[in-house]
Design an enzyme around this catalytic site. Structure first.
Site, PDB file in Angstrom:
ATOM      1  N   HIS A  21      77.698  77.046  55.031  1.00 48.23           N
ATOM      2  CA  HIS A  21      78.481  76.634  55.993  1.00 48.23           C
ATOM      3  C   HIS A  21      79.879  76.460  55.576  1.00 48.23           C
ATOM      4  CE1 HIS A  21      74.774  76.336  58.235  1.00 48.23           C
ATOM      5  NE2 HIS A  21      74.410  75.353  57.408  1.00 48.23           N
ATOM      6  N   ASP A  71      74.871  84.288  61.480  1.00 47.98           N
ATOM      7  CA  ASP A  71      73.421  83.926  60.735  1.00 47.98           C
ATOM      8  C   ASP A  71      73.547  84.187  59.243  1.00 47.98           C
ATOM      9  OD1 ASP A  71      70.996  83.365  60.582  1.00 47.98           O
ATOM     10  OD2 ASP A  71      70.068  85.111  61.228  1.00 47.98           O
ATOM     11  N   LEU A 108      94.607  84.751  72.101  1.00 50.34           N
ATOM     12  CA  LEU A 108      93.196  84.962  71.970  1.00 50.34           C
ATOM     13  C   LEU A 108      92.414  83.858  72.578  1.00 50.34           C
ATOM     14  CD1 LEU A 108      90.598  86.387  70.668  1.00 50.34           C
ATOM     15  CD2 LEU A 108      91.163  84.922  68.653  1.00 50.34           C
TER      16      LEU A 108
END
Length: 312
Positions: A107, A90, A201
């Protein structure tokens, strides 16, 4: 996901230079029982994959990729590392507004934070990383805004899939994919197929996802099985519901640690069932400013806590 666009943004825009991070950010910590959503820009292909020493004997959970023991920051213990970390990214829009940058710049700047988080998680022995990219609730935003994000997801996944596959990262997308553009659905399917055998991962990206949606779709699936005679009503329990949740794609479906950037203290309809006993860590740093210092602080806080799961 918190995005506001006033005009179309060319996807090809380069990353916006940004100021160095502060060494530490003010944090808010809460430990809670059951009580996240910015779009994901996958890492830049220009970033190099982390190097691992051949002589290292420590291995990533469930994988064959050696971990560099020296890469673990001082003060952190590998045996206390969370197996699954979830992140609500956020603050991108606030970051760009504070700097007077064009819409979408935040972004793009957040790309580096995602790349760094993936690399640190891989090196430090975290098995699963889940990031909240686009909330199911965000379909209520303007068509222009949603269209921009869908195009961004598609272009970034396409650009990064080879790098992630080479680095041993497995990719899974959770959420209601039926609402996504057909071209994006194909890109997602190809990415999941390409990386399905990787084990260093597990990167789970929540797109068109909400915690409420997840529970509802699990209930519908169980109802169909009852209707078809595959399951008896008396057989329905927590374990059965958990098997039907979208996080059943991973060995460790329940986050040990949830991190939310941006200063807000809420989970925003993210992994509601799965967060029942998750440790929560809230940091004031906006997502593009989230880096190694902030991640270390979150992990250090986690390792100092005593998890009792209702016991004493």
């Amino acid at each position: 996901m918190f995005l506001s666009l006033s005009s179309p943004i060319p996807i090809e825009n380069a990353l916006i230079p940004f100021k160095p991070r502060s060494s530490r950010s003010q944090t808010l910590r809460i430990r809670a029982h059951p009580l996240p959503s910015n779009p994901l820009s996958l890492p830049s292909s220009a970033a190099a994959a982390p190097a691992f020493k051949e002589e290292t004997r420590q291995f990533a959970p469930g994988g064959d990729f050696p971990l560099d023991e020296e890469s673990l920051p001082a003060g952190l213990r590998r045996d206390l590392m969370p197996r699954h970390v979830a992140v609500i990214m956020d603050g991108n829009v606030r970051w760009e507004k504070r700097r007077g940058l064009p819409a979408g710049s935040g972004h793009q700047a957040g790309v580096r934070s995602v790349r760094e988080l993936i690399e640190m998680s891989s090196k430090w022995g975290i098995g699963v990383l889940t990031v909240f990219a686009f909330s199911y609730d965000n379909w209520n935003r303007s068509k222009m805004e949603v269209g921009f994000l869908m195009t961004l997801f598609e272009k970034m996944i396409t650009a990064e899939i080879d790098n992630l596959a080479r680095d041993g990262v497995r990719i899974s997308i959770i959420g209601d994919s039926s609402k996504l553009p057909n071209s994006l659905q194909k890109v997602i399917s190809d990415a999941e197929e390409t990386t399905k055998d990787n084990s260093r991962l597990h990167l789970i990206v929540a797109v068109s996802y909400s915690g409420k949606y997840d529970v509802v779709q699990a209930c519908k699936s169980i109802c169909h099985k009852v209707k078809d005679g595959l399951v008896q009503v008396d057989d329905i329990n927590e374990s059965l519901v958990e098997q039907e949740l979208e996080t059943n794609c991973t060995e460790f479906p329940y986050p040990d640690l949830l991190i939310r950037t941006g200063g807000d203290i809420r989970v925003s309809n993210f992994l509601l069932w799965q967060l029942a006993y998750t440790e929560l860590f809230f940091v004031s740093a906006l997502w593009p400013d989230f880096g190694k210092a902030e991640f270390e602080e979150a992990l250090t806080s986690f390792q100092r806590r005593q998890r009792r799961y209702g016991g004493r």
